[in-house]
Design a protein around this motif. Structure first.
Motif, mmCIF file in Angstrom:
data_model
loop_
_atom_site.group_PDB
_atom_site.id
_atom_site.type_symbol
_atom_site.label_atom_id
_atom_site.label_comp_id
_atom_site.label_asym_id
_atom_site.label_seq_id
_atom_site.Cartn_x
_atom_site.Cartn_y
_atom_site.Cartn_z
ATOM 1 N N TYR A 39 -17.331 3.539 9.180
ATOM 2 C CA TYR A 39 -17.362 4.717 8.316
ATOM 3 C C TYR A 39 -16.799 4.258 6.978
ATOM 4 O O TYR A 39 -15.577 4.137 6.811
ATOM 5 C CB TYR A 39 -16.514 5.828 8.935
ATOM 6 C CG TYR A 39 -16.686 7.178 8.291
ATOM 7 C CD1 TYR A 39 -17.864 7.902 8.458
ATOM 8 C CD2 TYR A 39 -15.669 7.743 7.529
ATOM 9 C CE1 TYR A 39 -18.026 9.151 7.875
ATOM 10 C CE2 TYR A 39 -15.822 8.987 6.950
ATOM 11 C CZ TYR A 39 -17.001 9.690 7.130
ATOM 12 O OH TYR A 39 -17.151 10.929 6.552
ATOM 13 N N SER A 42 -13.508 5.137 5.039
ATOM 14 C CA SER A 42 -12.198 4.993 5.678
ATOM 15 C C SER A 42 -11.927 3.611 6.251
ATOM 16 O O SER A 42 -10.924 3.430 6.943
ATOM 17 C CB SER A 42 -12.076 6.028 6.815
ATOM 18 O OG SER A 42 -12.222 7.337 6.339
ATOM 19 N N ASN A 85 -19.482 14.312 3.008
ATOM 20 C CA ASN A 85 -19.054 12.909 3.074
ATOM 21 C C ASN A 85 -20.215 11.934 3.192
ATOM 22 O O ASN A 85 -20.228 11.028 4.031
ATOM 23 C CB ASN A 85 -18.072 12.709 4.222
ATOM 24 C CG ASN A 85 -16.672 13.190 3.870
ATOM 25 O OD1 ASN A 85 -16.420 13.605 2.745
ATOM 26 N ND2 ASN A 85 -15.766 13.150 4.817
ATOM 27 N N HIS A 361 -18.119 9.015 14.166
ATOM 28 C CA HIS A 361 -17.541 9.711 13.023
ATOM 29 C C HIS A 361 -17.512 11.227 13.185
ATOM 30 O O HIS A 361 -16.862 11.918 12.402
ATOM 31 C CB HIS A 361 -18.334 9.358 11.766
ATOM 32 C CG HIS A 361 -19.752 9.831 11.804
ATOM 33 N ND1 HIS A 361 -20.707 9.257 12.619
ATOM 34 C CD2 HIS A 361 -20.381 10.838 11.164
ATOM 35 C CE1 HIS A 361 -21.858 9.883 12.471
ATOM 36 N NE2 HIS A 361 -21.689 10.846 11.597
ATOM 37 N N ASP A 449 -12.255 15.079 11.284
ATOM 38 C CA ASP A 449 -11.331 14.285 10.480
ATOM 39 C C ASP A 449 -10.476 13.358 11.339
ATOM 40 O O ASP A 449 -9.933 12.369 10.826
ATOM 41 C CB ASP A 449 -10.428 15.197 9.651
ATOM 42 C CG ASP A 449 -11.125 15.737 8.413
ATOM 43 O OD1 ASP A 449 -11.972 15.022 7.854
ATOM 44 O OD2 ASP A 449 -10.836 16.883 8.010
ATOM 45 N N ARG A 452 -11.776 10.080 10.964
ATOM 46 C CA ARG A 452 -11.992 9.632 9.590
ATOM 47 C C ARG A 452 -10.704 9.245 8.870
ATOM 48 O O ARG A 452 -10.746 8.923 7.675
ATOM 49 C CB ARG A 452 -12.742 10.722 8.822
ATOM 50 C CG ARG A 452 -14.082 11.040 9.492
ATOM 51 C CD ARG A 452 -14.828 12.187 8.856
ATOM 52 N NE ARG A 452 -16.073 12.460 9.597
ATOM 53 C CZ ARG A 452 -17.001 13.330 9.218
ATOM 54 N NH1 ARG A 452 -16.836 14.015 8.100
ATOM 55 N NH2 ARG A 452 -18.084 13.516 9.941
#
Length: 593
Positions: A39, A42, A85, A361, A449, A452
């Motif tokens: 991802y 991150s 995102n 993710h 999240d 992430r």
């Protein structure tokens, strides 16, 4: 005969090659591969702005090589307003400056290939950003692109733009209606996700061929395949009927009219002819397909039908959803999980192929969700979950940080979240009268999240992810759970994953063996066998925090078998009638003379 995993040669520096001697002669390379999802936002930040980037990823390729993975799957790095995102794309053929440039991408791709790995891009073509030039032209009704998206007038007899005037009652995955009113044209456009993610109209052949041209452009650049975001949603029932409304729901369920819609197989077969067929034996194609069942997946992945290599299904990660949906979680029953995964093993045993995952993710961290992220059992449960998954038949996917046992983050307040799905859910639920603390508890447990937060490279203030301020806070536990510490510890979660990957590369029974579930109703033990020719493997895992005896019948005929992988250092064999300790797992191998 026995096989010690320590004797398996390290294949991490070799490119996946057709016709490897350690598998069936005609099997595609991706069946024995392991995929690692990055991802980018991150993973690693090279320029100190707090957001991960392509040069950061390139700087960590030797880490992936040491882990032994074969494929790097890159979540979207295209230009985007970042409403979702990066899954809201405004230009399919460039790189967002926050991640770098096309030159940076080319350098990353070259570095991946030099290390004997492949790179798969995320393909997001159910929808674009509302800032994509295609949608701007469509909204303005210029350039003949009005019908590149799904536009519909208000419901008959209703005033356009007023509540209840939407063309139908479908709800969005991100809360609220699935239609947005456009004052300029007096019509609504469809968005199954964010209102800034309008759905493309795949009924229009010009749209499809523009997508295929873009895909060819990336493949010609050297990309090795695609993970196709919600690809089974691209075909919609053109009647656009209302969906059923569940008790207490504000909107109807439109999924029967767009999940695996009427032309989906036609579209994927056309995509294969137009794009994939020119690269025989080279690519990996995986379709993310919410709502797909085993019978449908068999059609999608049957090689004779020429659609995709494998699908991501969501059945097993929906088993702990309560009556209120994903943010209303309930305890998972292990027997339900075994029935689900076992059904997929059986259903794709002779036709098609499985993709195997706990994390990605969009999912909370597996060690917090299915394991035990407390200090006593965190490493043991992370290793046990990994062992169970990687010994199934299919291609395993490792999500960044999973190989370290990264856990859910301790989000204190709604302001700590960044994901549009979580923020929209909180706003709608609280406005409807829900207890804010109960809503927050659901977000903490199931919010995206959790996956992430920054990759935990070391114990420095930025977790080794950045020297700046990260776009989302690092999990405080990075002080003790990080890659630097685990690389130095041969007994770590990282090295357990490394051994599992080496086992897949070296033992054909892991890749091609048949699968038999044992103890299907046991709520604590996950036990199965794999068999190929004269070789058999027994996988036994206690997915519980208390000791559990392994029934004697399971061990009949396994006397003298050797332990290949275990998560307790003192497990030499399974002689007698053993008790599996909390979160203990073991893999045995036996071979006929």
């Amino acid at each position: 005969m026995s096989l010690d995993v320590r004797s398996i040669p390290d294949r991490s520096a070799r490119a996946p090659q057709e016709g490897r001697p350690d598998r069936q002669e005609d099997a595609p390379w991706w069946q024995s591969a392991v995929v690692y999802q990055v991802y980018p936002r991150s993973f690693a930040d090279a320029d100190g702005d707090g957001i991960g980037d392509l040069r950061g990823i390139a700087s960590r390729l030797d880490y992936l090589r040491e882990l032994g993975v074969d494929v790097l799957w890159l979540s979207p790095v295209y230009p985007s307003p970042q409403d979702d995102n990066g899954y809201d794309i405004s230009d399919y053929q460039d790189i967002d400056p926050v991640f770098g440039s096309l030159a940076d991408f080319d350098e990353l791709l070259a570095g991946v290939h030099r290390r004997g790995m492949k790179l798969v891009m995320d393909l997001v073509v159910n929808h674009t950003s509302d800032e994509h030039p295609w949608f701007r032209d469509s909204r303005a009704n210029v350039g003949g692109k009005r019908d590149w998206y799904v536009w519909r007038p208000a419901r008959p007899g209703r005033v356009p733009g007023t509540p209840g005037a939407e063309p139908n009652n479908w709800g969005s995955f991100f809360s609220g209606p699935a239609w947005e009113f456009d004052e300029g044209s007096g019509e609504y456009y469809l968005h199954l996700f964010s209102r800034k993610q309008p759905d493309l109209n795949w009924e229009n052949p010009r749209v499809r061929h523009a997508v295929y041209a873009m895909m060819r452009w990336w493949l010609e650049r050297g990309v090795d395949g695609f993970r196709m975001d919600v690809i089974n949603l691209v075909s919609k029932d053109q009647r656009f009927p209302d969906g059923a409304v569940a008790d207490g729901a504000a909107h109807g369920d439109g999924s029967p009219f767009y999940v695996c819609g009427p032309r989906i197989h036609e579209y994927l077969q056309e995509m294969h002819r137009e794009v994939f067929a020119a690269h025989p034996g080279r690519l990996l194609t995986v379709g993310e397909m919410p709502g797909v069942d085993v019978d449908q997946a068999r059609l999608f992945t049957d090689p004779d039908r020429a659609e995709v290599d494998m699908v991501f299904q969501f059945e097993h990660v929906g088993l702990d959803h309560g009556p209120g949906g994903k943010f209303d979680p309930r305890p998972l029953r292990l027997s339900e999980l075994k029935r689900s995964l076992g059904r997929w093993q059986e259903g794709l045993a002779t036709t098609g192929w499985n993709s195997l995952y706990w994390n990605n993710h969009d999912q909370p961290r597996a060690v917090s969700r299915f394991g035990d992220d407390g200090p006593r059992h965190r490493e043991l449960s992370a290793k046990a979950l990994a062992t169970v998954l990687h010994l199934h038949r299919g291609t395993p996917y490792v999500y960044q940080g999973e190989e370290l046992g990264m856990a859910n983050a301790p989000f204190a307040a709604v302001d700590d979240f960044r994901d549009i799905e979580s923020l929209n859910h909180y706003a709608h639920a609280v406005a409807a009268g829900a207890d804010p603390e109960r809503v927050l508890d659901g977000l903490r447990r199931m919010g995206r999240d959790n996956a992430r937060t920054p990759m935990q490279w070391d114990a420095s203030p930025g977790a080794g992810f950045t020297i700046g301020t990260p776009w989302i806070a690092a999990n405080p536990d990075h002080l003790r759970v990080n890659a630097a510490a685990q690389l130095a510890d041969p007994s770590s979660v990282f090295h357990h994953y490394r051994r599992l990957i080496a086992l897949r590369h070296g033992e054909p029974a892991v890749v091609h063996g048949d699968f038999t579930m044992l103890l299907p109703e046991d709520e604590h033990l996950y036990v199965f066998t794999r068999g190929l020719g004269g070789t058999a493997l027994l996988v036994a895992a206690n997915l519980d925090g208390a000791p559990r005896p392994l029934p004697a019948a399971v061990l009949e005929g396994w006397g003298g078998a050797r332990v290949l992988v275990a998560n307790y250092a003192d497990r030499p064999d399974l002689g007698g009638f053993p008790v599996l300790r909390p979160w203990e797992c073991v893999v045995l191998r036996r071979a006929s003379a």
